[in-house]
Design an enzyme around this catalytic site. Sequence first.
Site, PDB file in Angstrom:
ATOM      1  N   GLY A 102       2.893   1.877  10.714  1.00 52.97           N
ATOM      2  CA  GLY A 102       3.324   3.236  10.193  1.00 52.97           C
ATOM      3  C   GLY A 102       4.112   3.601  12.120  1.00 52.97           C
ATOM      4  O   GLY A 102       5.410   4.834  11.836  1.00 52.97           O
ATOM      5  N   HIS A 128      -9.303   1.226   5.265  1.00 54.89           N
ATOM      6  CA  HIS A 128      -7.709   1.153   5.872  1.00 54.89           C
ATOM      7  C   HIS A 128      -8.412   2.205   7.269  1.00 54.89           C
ATOM      8  O   HIS A 128      -9.048   3.175   7.414  1.00 54.89           O
ATOM      9  CB  HIS A 128      -7.373   1.684   4.764  1.00 54.89           C
ATOM     10  CG  HIS A 128      -5.959   1.686   5.799  1.00 54.89           C
ATOM     11  ND1 HIS A 128      -5.252   2.971   6.728  1.00 54.89           N
ATOM     12  CD2 HIS A 128      -5.020   0.954   5.475  1.00 54.89           C
ATOM     13  CE1 HIS A 128      -4.023   2.529   6.927  1.00 54.89           C
ATOM     14  NE2 HIS A 128      -3.784   1.511   6.189  1.00 54.89           N
ATOM     15  N   SER A 163       4.014  -2.360  10.257  1.00 55.29           N
ATOM     16  CA  SER A 163       4.788  -2.238  10.473  1.00 55.29           C
ATOM     17  C   SER A 163       5.826  -3.731   9.866  1.00 55.29           C
ATOM     18  O   SER A 163       6.357  -3.557  10.953  1.00 55.29           O
ATOM     19  CB  SER A 163       5.766  -1.019  11.794  1.00 55.29           C
ATOM     20  OG  SER A 163       5.493   0.050  12.395  1.00 55.29           O
ATOM     21  N   GLU A 202      -6.635   4.467   7.989  1.00 51.42           N
ATOM     22  CA  GLU A 202      -6.746   6.378   7.664  1.00 51.42           C
ATOM     23  C   GLU A 202      -7.990   6.452   6.572  1.00 51.42           C
ATOM     24  O   GLU A 202      -8.109   7.576   7.102  1.00 51.42           O
ATOM     25  CB  GLU A 202      -5.402   6.557   6.953  1.00 51.42           C
ATOM     26  CG  GLU A 202      -3.752   6.326   7.953  1.00 51.42           C
ATOM     27  CD  GLU A 202      -2.996   5.675   6.575  1.00 51.42           C
ATOM     28  OE1 GLU A 202      -3.021   5.619   5.396  1.00 51.42           O
ATOM     29  OE2 GLU A 202      -2.189   4.888   7.103  1.00 51.42           O
ATOM     30  N   ASN A 239       0.538  -1.194  -0.086  1.00 52.59           N
ATOM     31  CA  ASN A 239       0.116  -0.025   0.055  1.00 52.59           C
ATOM     32  C   ASN A 239       0.610   1.559  -0.014  1.00 52.59           C
ATOM     33  O   ASN A 239       1.690   1.546   1.429  1.00 52.59           O
ATOM     34  CB  ASN A 239      -0.686   0.162   1.741  1.00 52.59           C
ATOM     35  CG  ASN A 239      -1.501   1.046   1.734  1.00 52.59           C
ATOM     36  OD1 ASN A 239      -1.525   2.059   0.674  1.00 52.59           O
ATOM     37  ND2 ASN A 239      -2.035   1.476   2.323  1.00 52.59           N
ATOM     38  N   LYS A 241       0.048   4.390  -0.282  1.00 54.42           N
ATOM     39  CA  LYS A 241      -0.606   5.636   0.235  1.00 54.42           C
ATOM     40  C   LYS A 241      -0.218   6.492  -0.587  1.00 54.42           C
ATOM     41  O   LYS A 241      -0.092   6.935  -1.470  1.00 54.42           O
ATOM     42  CB  LYS A 241       0.148   5.676   2.342  1.00 54.42           C
ATOM     43  CG  LYS A 241      -0.937   4.189   2.374  1.00 54.42           C
ATOM     44  CD  LYS A 241      -0.121   4.687   3.798  1.00 54.42           C
ATOM     45  CE  LYS A 241       0.423   3.637   4.688  1.00 54.42           C
ATOM     46  NZ  LYS A 241      -0.116   3.270   6.142  1.00 54.42           N
ATOM     47  N   GLU A 300      -5.076  -4.578  11.241  1.00 59.69           N
ATOM     48  CA  GLU A 300      -4.207  -3.599  11.361  1.00 59.69           C
ATOM     49  C   GLU A 300      -4.729  -3.000  12.268  1.00 59.69           C
ATOM     50  O   GLU A 300      -5.030  -1.970  11.821  1.00 59.69           O
ATOM     51  CB  GLU A 300      -4.222  -3.078  10.065  1.00 59.69           C
ATOM     52  CG  GLU A 300      -3.417  -3.129   8.463  1.00 59.69           C
ATOM     53  CD  GLU A 300      -3.234  -2.483   7.971  1.00 59.69           C
ATOM     54  OE1 GLU A 300      -1.988  -3.249   7.115  1.00 59.69           O
ATOM     55  OE2 GLU A 300      -3.661  -1.267   7.637  1.00 59.69           O
TER      56      GLU A 300
END
Length: 248
Positions: free
Chosen positions: A173, A94, A213, A96, A9, A11, A167
């Site tokens: 991240g 996701h 990660s 985010e 991904n 992003k 996730e």
Amino acid sequence: MRKKIIAGNWKMNYSVNQAEDFVYSIKDSINTSEVDVVICPNFVSLDRVSEALDGTNIMLGAQNVYFEDKGAYTGETSVDMLASVGVRYCIVGHSERREYFKETDEIVNKKAKKLLEKDIYPIICVGESLEQRENNTYFEVVEKEVRGSLEGIEKDIIASKVVIAYEPIWAIGTGKTATAEQANEMCKYIRNVVSKMYDEDTASKVRIQYGGSVKPSNANEILNMSDIDGALVGGASLTNDFTAIVNY
Ligand code: PGA
């Protein structure tokens, strides 16, 4: 036997030229014989990356989609548009997007269903925040997301076309990976939720990734856990580390 699936991904990273150059630099060293490999660039790079992937078994993925067919939805992208450039998978829900763009389970569910209508496979993301992990509500939170996101999707579609990505938000991240045991525990729990929603056979077939990660140093351990069927890779998918992870 569930085939592993590893997705990158990207992003909001890489211009179109950078995306193309990067694909050319890694594509020959990616071994797709035993693992499904998916690359998810930004919308504007999809077409060019699609061309760059021509002749490989690496599949193209998108990071988002809208659930309406067409019309006055400024800034949105339809499933047909994704299909027209060769997209095979699409990330939905996701964290985010859930956090910054207020996507709910209901929206995620609509997007997943619309993708499946056109035979693009959704990678449905679920996962708890640090606070929810610390106050021990994480199983509940993830169960609710799984149930809400999968609602109304038929069981053979779940078994053959849907990918779930666990996730934990606190691991995305941050460099903080869930331990392989923590990741596996939740993936197993999710499989159990699928079993309760559908049946054991469906649960034994659905693919569940871990994301947060993932890097070359932990990929092997994570990918060898009993209930983890792949990885959704963010930061490390932008470098040669992605090759190392795929060839774990
Ligand atoms: P990360 O991101 O690998 O950079 O933690 C994972 C993701 O958000 O899919």
